[in-house]
Design an enzyme around this catalytic site. Structure first.
Site, PDB file in Angstrom:
ATOM      1  N   HIS A 196      -7.351  -6.333  -0.520  1.00 50.78           N
ATOM      2  CA  HIS A 196      -6.267  -5.360  -0.395  1.00 50.78           C
ATOM      3  C   HIS A 196      -5.211  -5.742   0.626  1.00 50.78           C
ATOM      4  O   HIS A 196      -4.037  -5.428   0.455  1.00 50.78           O
ATOM      5  CB  HIS A 196      -6.866  -4.001  -0.019  1.00 50.78           C
ATOM      6  CG  HIS A 196      -5.853  -2.916   0.098  1.00 50.78           C
ATOM      7  ND1 HIS A 196      -5.173  -2.409  -0.999  1.00 50.78           N
ATOM      8  CD2 HIS A 196      -5.369  -2.234   1.175  1.00 50.78           C
ATOM      9  CE1 HIS A 196      -4.332  -1.462  -0.603  1.00 50.78           C
ATOM     10  NE2 HIS A 196      -4.441  -1.342   0.720  1.00 50.78           N
ATOM     11  N   ASP A 213       0.853  -1.181   0.000  1.00 50.74           N
ATOM     12  CA  ASP A 213       0.000   0.000   0.000  1.00 50.74           C
ATOM     13  C   ASP A 213       0.902   1.250   0.000  1.00 50.74           C
ATOM     14  O   ASP A 213       1.740   1.395  -0.878  1.00 50.74           O
ATOM     15  CB  ASP A 213      -0.939  -0.082   1.218  1.00 50.74           C
ATOM     16  CG  ASP A 213      -1.933   1.060   1.321  1.00 50.74           C
ATOM     17  OD1 ASP A 213      -2.946   1.034   0.612  1.00 50.74           O
ATOM     18  OD2 ASP A 213      -1.683   1.979   2.128  1.00 50.74           O
TER      19      ASP A 213
END
Length: 323
Positions: free
Chosen positions: A295, A113
């Site tokens: 994610h 991320d």
């Protein structure tokens, strides 16, 4: 060690506060007996070094010196007040200074991320300090002709959370801080049902939503580590990373945009972040893998992630003629 960390994982390393680049970083370390084979793990937002709890022991057991900082603005690391103290020069400077502290010229950097964004920027600004790149979720971001926030506002509107963080400073910070526990319980989910895009700012909506969707990514004990950390720091220091995106765009103007380092890019097949179809143009020595998850890749699929990391690292060692 923080009580929440002890409760969540008896095997998680004890932290050390290390002074680098004008700040103190809280650093977790394993496998120091494998000096000379460093791997630095860089967390994302809104995360913590603890997000790498499954990778640290696997990498250390495989013969790597594993260095895992809470980056500035997170955990017990320094939280400078100035927004510009969180630009890519400062964030990448923290990592090169961390290498200096340990006496390393370079290391393999692993980012997830926002941590991936920092690793991409580090590699562009300080290529000699990077041995190899492994990034999860966030692919290389082409610099383009327009600053990133301007571009995102044109494409996705003022309520897109990157844009909102910049155009309405303090608003989201306050909402997330008022609802920290609910926000994390609603955010860290997997197997999410498909839903059409909703109006409003997604992070603020998550902080206020009464019922989470999908399934939890982690146990309550593990989640408590993240909640406790952000109840201590608040959200402004970490959100300030977003408030430097246009500044970073300018700071990267003179960098060679091509990354020649050996690279592994790991996508989550159910992640909302799209793949970058032209990745090979900017990162010609890239290997690409996709896991069937959302994610939070290394936490949703820890064993599969570890297998990818270790196989790729072992191939690099073999190619370099190392034992």
């Amino acid at each position: 060690m923080d009580r929440k960390l002890r409760t969540a994982s008896a095997d998680f390393p004890e932290p050390t506060l290390i002074s680098v680049n004008g700040v103190e970083l809280e650093v977790f370390e394993a496998g120091r007996e494998h000096r000379g084979n460093p791997v630095v793990l860089c967390h994302g937002w809104p995360e913590h070094a603890f997000s790498w709890r499954y990778q640290i022991p696997a990498l250390a057991e495989a013969g790597y010196h594993v260095i895992v900082p809470n980056q500035r603005g997170y955990g017990n690391s320094s939280c400078p007040r100035e927004v510009t103290d969180y630009d890519i020069e400062h964030l990448s400077g923290d990592l090169t200074a961390l290498l200096d502290h340990y006496g390393y010229q370079d290391a393999t950097f692993v980012g997830h991320d926002w941590g991936a964004m920092v690793v991409w920027g580090l590699t562009l600004l300080h290529p000699s300090r990077v041995r190899g790149v492994i990034n999860l979720s966030l692919p290389y971001q082409e610099r383009g002709q327009k600053p990133w926030i301007q571009l995102l506002e044109e494409l996705l509107g003022r309520d897109y959370y990157f844009v909102h963080f910049n155009r309405q400073p303090g608003v989201a910070d306050a909402v997330l801080e008022e609802n920290t526990s609910r926000f994390f319980r609603n955010l860290y989910r997997k197997n999410l049902p498909p839903v059409p895009p909703q109006p409003g700012m997604v992070m603020m909506d998550l902080a206020r939503a009464e019922h989470p969707l999908g399934d939890p990514v982690m146990s309550e004990d593990d989640l408590a580590v993240f909640i406790s950390a952000f109840e201590s720091t608040g959200f402004t220091p970490s959100i300030n990373w977003y408030r430097n995106l246009d500044r970073n765009w300018h700071l990267l103007a003179d960098a060679d945009p091509i990354i020649h380092h050996p690279t592994l890019m790991i996508y989550g097949g159910r992640d909302s972040i799209p793949k970058f179809e032209r990745l090979g143009e900017f990162v010609p020595n890239v290997d690409v893998a996709t896991l069937d998850c959302g994610h939070w890749i290394q936490q949703e699929k820890p064993e599969a992630t570890n297998q990818l990391l270790l196989e790729w690292l072992d191939q690099r060692k073999t190619a370099a003629g190392e034992n």
